[in-house]
Design a protein around this motif. Structure first.
Motif, PDB file in Angstrom:
ATOM      1  N   ASP A   2       0.841  -1.191   0.000  1.00  0.00           N
ATOM      2  CA  ASP A   2       0.000   0.000   0.000  1.00  0.00           C
ATOM      3  C   ASP A   2       0.875   1.239   0.000  1.00  0.00           C
ATOM      4  O   ASP A   2       1.861   1.324   0.717  1.00  0.00           O
ATOM      5  CB  ASP A   2      -0.892   0.024   1.248  1.00  0.00           C
ATOM      6  CG  ASP A   2      -2.002  -1.001   1.187  1.00  0.00           C
ATOM      7  OD1 ASP A   2      -2.335  -1.438   0.073  1.00  0.00           O
ATOM      8  OD2 ASP A   2      -2.518  -1.360   2.252  1.00  0.00           O
ATOM      9  N   LYS A   3       0.512   2.158  -0.845  1.00  0.00           N
ATOM     10  CA  LYS A   3       1.178   3.454  -0.861  1.00  0.00           C
ATOM     11  C   LYS A   3       0.166   4.488  -0.437  1.00  0.00           C
ATOM     12  O   LYS A   3      -0.999   4.189  -0.216  1.00  0.00           O
ATOM     13  CB  LYS A   3       1.708   3.767  -2.258  1.00  0.00           C
ATOM     14  CG  LYS A   3       2.908   2.960  -2.643  1.00  0.00           C
ATOM     15  CD  LYS A   3       3.511   3.518  -3.912  1.00  0.00           C
ATOM     16  CE  LYS A   3       4.785   2.801  -4.268  1.00  0.00           C
ATOM     17  NZ  LYS A   3       5.385   3.361  -5.473  1.00  0.00           N
ATOM     18  N   ARG A   4       0.589   5.717  -0.383  1.00  0.00           N
ATOM     19  CA  ARG A   4      -0.294   6.800   0.003  1.00  0.00           C
ATOM     20  C   ARG A   4      -0.295   7.868  -1.070  1.00  0.00           C
ATOM     21  O   ARG A   4       0.619   7.960  -1.879  1.00  0.00           O
ATOM     22  CB  ARG A   4       0.143   7.367   1.350  1.00  0.00           C
ATOM     23  CG  ARG A   4      -0.042   6.371   2.476  1.00  0.00           C
ATOM     24  CD  ARG A   4       0.447   6.944   3.794  1.00  0.00           C
ATOM     25  NE  ARG A   4       0.102   6.051   4.863  1.00  0.00           N
ATOM     26  CZ  ARG A   4      -0.919   6.241   5.695  1.00  0.00           C
ATOM     27  NH1 ARG A   4      -1.665   7.305   5.588  1.00  0.00           N
ATOM     28  NH2 ARG A   4      -1.169   5.390   6.652  1.00  0.00           N
ATOM     29  N   GLU A   6       0.407  10.813  -0.897  1.00  0.00           N
ATOM     30  CA  GLU A   6       1.568  11.694  -0.814  1.00  0.00           C
ATOM     31  C   GLU A   6       2.666  11.283  -1.797  1.00  0.00           C
ATOM     32  O   GLU A   6       3.459  12.105  -2.228  1.00  0.00           O
ATOM     33  CB  GLU A   6       2.133  11.711   0.611  1.00  0.00           C
ATOM     34  CG  GLU A   6       1.245  12.397   1.615  1.00  0.00           C
ATOM     35  CD  GLU A   6       0.206  11.485   2.271  1.00  0.00           C
ATOM     36  OE1 GLU A   6      -0.115  10.401   1.724  1.00  0.00           O
ATOM     37  OE2 GLU A   6      -0.299  11.863   3.343  1.00  0.00           O
ATOM     38  N   ASP A  43      -4.751   3.275  -1.409  1.00  0.00           N
ATOM     39  CA  ASP A  43      -4.349   4.017  -0.207  1.00  0.00           C
ATOM     40  C   ASP A  43      -5.232   3.465   0.901  1.00  0.00           C
ATOM     41  O   ASP A  43      -6.450   3.396   0.734  1.00  0.00           O
ATOM     42  CB  ASP A  43      -4.593   5.518  -0.405  1.00  0.00           C
ATOM     43  CG  ASP A  43      -4.029   6.368   0.717  1.00  0.00           C
ATOM     44  OD1 ASP A  43      -4.342   6.076   1.896  1.00  0.00           O
ATOM     45  OD2 ASP A  43      -3.306   7.331   0.431  1.00  0.00           O
ATOM     46  N   ARG A  45      -6.412   4.605   3.499  1.00  0.00           N
ATOM     47  CA  ARG A  45      -7.324   5.539   4.158  1.00  0.00           C
ATOM     48  C   ARG A  45      -8.609   5.690   3.361  1.00  0.00           C
ATOM     49  O   ARG A  45      -8.678   5.324   2.193  1.00  0.00           O
ATOM     50  CB  ARG A  45      -6.649   6.901   4.319  1.00  0.00           C
ATOM     51  CG  ARG A  45      -5.393   6.829   5.194  1.00  0.00           C
ATOM     52  CD  ARG A  45      -4.603   8.100   5.144  1.00  0.00           C
ATOM     53  NE  ARG A  45      -3.957   8.251   3.841  1.00  0.00           N
ATOM     54  CZ  ARG A  45      -3.072   9.185   3.541  1.00  0.00           C
ATOM     55  NH1 ARG A  45      -2.734  10.077   4.443  1.00  0.00           N
ATOM     56  NH2 ARG A  45      -2.525   9.257   2.361  1.00  0.00           N
ATOM     57  N   VAL A  50      -7.887  10.904   2.365  1.00  0.00           N
ATOM     58  CA  VAL A  50      -6.998  11.046   1.212  1.00  0.00           C
ATOM     59  C   VAL A  50      -7.102  12.466   0.654  1.00  0.00           C
ATOM     60  O   VAL A  50      -6.094  13.092   0.320  1.00  0.00           O
ATOM     61  CB  VAL A  50      -7.323   9.991   0.133  1.00  0.00           C
ATOM     62  CG1 VAL A  50      -6.592  10.291  -1.171  1.00  0.00           C
ATOM     63  CG2 VAL A  50      -6.962   8.603   0.640  1.00  0.00           C
TER      64      VAL A  50
END
Length: 184
Positions: A2-4, A6, A43, A45, A50
């Motif tokens: 998982d990345k975000r 950002e 993501d 969240r 997000v």
């Protein structure tokens, strides 16, 4: 992994809620410059988190911006938002909720919308060729889309345009100073 948001904030095309095996998360669609194509990732969240994280990447006060948009366009509910780089994100209903209170709306960068396609199962055709199913009427989606273009013309000004105006102002000042006769 998982990345975000950002990690891909400057390449983001769209983000919307998605149910996964781990729960209610957000799908990010972004332009991958290394692969020269559109990619996606999750993501962990929810959409509103997000959205706030994306705004923080640009130091945007979403509360103040939504107040301006509410006053300007006389809207009380779900609003578009824009970033200092000129991008305007349009809210579209991109899923049905399974549980009351789940987010159904995602956001698409208006510059990446190729077409809103009507029919029994309307969808958004992105410039990359991807299709995002719409869970609202095509009329509702079109209203959101056209309001996005109003925001583009009223508020969103890309930095390149500002740089060009500033450069022309400086050049005019330089040429004006050189063409004026010097006092003796």
């Amino acid at each position: 992994m998982d990345k975000r948001v950002e990690h891909v904030h400057d390449q983001l095309t769209a983000f919307y809620p998605e149910y996964t095996g781990q729960g209610n998360m957000t799908r990010l669609i972004y332009q991958d410059p290394e692969a020269d194509k559109t990619s996606s990732m999750i993501d962990p969240r929810q959409v509103e988190s997000v959205k706030r994280a994306l705004a923080r990447c640009y130091a945007v006060d979403l509360r103040a911006q939504s107040g301006i948009l509410r006053r300007e366009y006389h809207r009380r509910i779900l609003l578009h938002f824009y970033l200092p780089d000129g991008r305007v994100f349009v809210p579209f209903k991109l899923r049905e909720s399974r549980v009351s209170g789940d987010a159904c709306y995602g956001y698409v960068d208006i510059d990446h919308v190729a077409r809103l396609v009507p029919g029994d199962k309307p969808y958004i055709m992105l410039r990359s060729g991807e299709k995002l199913s719409l869970y609202s009427s095509i009329s509702t989606a079109r209203l959101a889309y056209f309001m996005g273009w109003e925001i583009v013309s009223d508020f969103a000004c890309a930095p390149d345009e500002l740089d060009l105006v500033q450069a022309l102002t400086i050049l005019r000042g330089v040429f004006t100073a050189h063409s004026q006769p010097k006092p003796e």
